[in-house]
Each structure stands twice: as structure tokens, then as C-alpha cells.
Motif scaffolding. Structure first.
Motif, PDB file in Angstrom:
ATOM      1  N   UNK A 191       0.863  -1.175   0.000  1.00 34.22           N
ATOM      2  CA  UNK A 191       0.000   0.000   0.000  1.00 34.22           C
ATOM      3  C   UNK A 191       0.906   1.234   0.000  1.00 34.22           C
ATOM      4  N   UNK A 192       0.718   2.127  -0.943  1.00 36.69           N
ATOM      5  CA  UNK A 192       1.492   3.368  -1.013  1.00 36.69           C
ATOM      6  C   UNK A 192       0.776   4.437  -0.207  1.00 36.69           C
ATOM      7  N   UNK A 193       1.380   4.839   0.901  1.00 39.53           N
ATOM      8  CA  UNK A 193       0.777   5.837   1.783  1.00 39.53           C
ATOM      9  C   UNK A 193       1.894   6.668   2.398  1.00 39.53           C
ATOM     10  N   UNK A 197      -1.427  14.903   6.127  1.00 39.47           N
ATOM     11  CA  UNK A 197      -2.563  15.122   7.026  1.00 39.47           C
ATOM     12  C   UNK A 197      -3.584  13.981   6.967  1.00 39.47           C
ATOM     13  N   UNK A 198      -3.623  13.254   5.873  1.00 40.35           N
ATOM     14  CA  UNK A 198      -4.583  12.155   5.708  1.00 40.35           C
ATOM     15  C   UNK A 198      -4.004  10.801   6.118  1.00 40.35           C
ATOM     16  N   UNK A 199      -2.778  10.779   6.661  1.00 39.16           N
ATOM     17  CA  UNK A 199      -2.121   9.512   6.982  1.00 39.16           C
ATOM     18  C   UNK A 199      -2.965   8.649   7.919  1.00 39.16           C
ATOM     19  N   UNK A 200      -3.407   9.199   9.033  1.00 34.68           N
ATOM     20  CA  UNK A 200      -4.160   8.410  10.021  1.00 34.68           C
ATOM     21  C   UNK A 200      -5.395   7.776   9.400  1.00 34.68           C
ATOM     22  N   UNK A 243      -6.201   7.299   6.226  1.00 34.88           N
ATOM     23  CA  UNK A 243      -5.901   6.359   5.144  1.00 34.88           C
ATOM     24  C   UNK A 243      -5.284   5.061   5.661  1.00 34.88           C
ATOM     25  N   UNK A 244      -4.453   5.145   6.699  1.00 34.03           N
ATOM     26  CA  UNK A 244      -3.860   3.932   7.268  1.00 34.03           C
ATOM     27  C   UNK A 244      -4.935   3.058   7.897  1.00 34.03           C
TER      28      UNK A 244
END
Length: 108
Positions: free
Chosen positions: A21-23, A35-38, A40-41
Motif C-alpha cells: 500500500x502506497x501511503x 494530514x490524511x495519513x491516520x 488512510x492507514x
């Protein structure tokens, strides 16, 4: 489950792991925390699954794994990262790392 936290540019320039998964943890320009990491993870990791986080050298993946743990996930990081530690001439890819160990990867 494997999550690659390198920037989009790094995955394009250096290579990527098929199926990961590319994040991005941080993103260009400025290497600002995503900012969208949490959100999206949490969406990417199915309930009850463990997650391993991969970056260039293992530094960002430590921070990302710590954050994943704070979010309630069982998280690990890959210490040598995708490119491994720099050698005496500061070149990567010669000492450890995902590519050095012959694990699957592709070039864009």
C-alpha cells in the motif's frame, strides 16, 4: 500487510514493492506530514491485521509505526528500509535494505 510510507516521488524514482500500500508519511514539497495519513492507514489495514511500514532507510517508518500503534494497530517497521544504510561513500543499496536482500520490487 506492507505499507510503503515513502513519498510518491521516491517510489517513482527509486522503485516500489508490488502489492504494498502506497501511503506517504511525508510528501513533497517540503516533506510535510501527510494530514490524511491516520485516516488512510486505518482504512487500508483490515481489522486484526498486523502492518509493517517501509521507508527509504527506516527512519520515517519508525515514526509511522509509532503513530500506527497510537491508532491501535499492531505495527512494525523495517529497520533497513528500501535502500539500506549508506556505505563509506554515502551510496545506498550496497548495505542492507529491501532491494539488497533480493526481495521483490519494480522500477517505474
Amino acid at each position: 500487510m506492507l505499507v510503503d510510507v515513502r513519498s510518491d516521488a521516491e517510489r517513482t524514482w527509486v522503485g516500489f514493492v508490488p502489492g504494498a500500500v502506497a501511503l506517504a508519511w511525508k510528501q513533497w514539497p517540503g516533506m510535510v506530514i501527510n494530514a490524511a495519513f491516520d485516516e488512510n492507514l486505518k482504512a487500508a489495514v483490515p481489522a486484526g491485521k498486523k502492518v509493517a511500514l517501509l521507508c527509504r532507510s527506516g527512519v520515517r517508518s519508525i515514526a509511522a509505526a509509532q503513530r500506527a500503534t497510537e491508532l491501535g494497530l499492531e505495527a512494525y517497521n523495517i529497520l533497513e528500509g528500501f535502500e539500506g544504510d549508506p556505505d563509506a561513500q554515502a551510496h545506498r543499496g550496497q548495505q542492507g535494505g529491501w532491494r539488497f536482500h533480493g526481495l521483490p520490487w519494480q522500477q517505474s
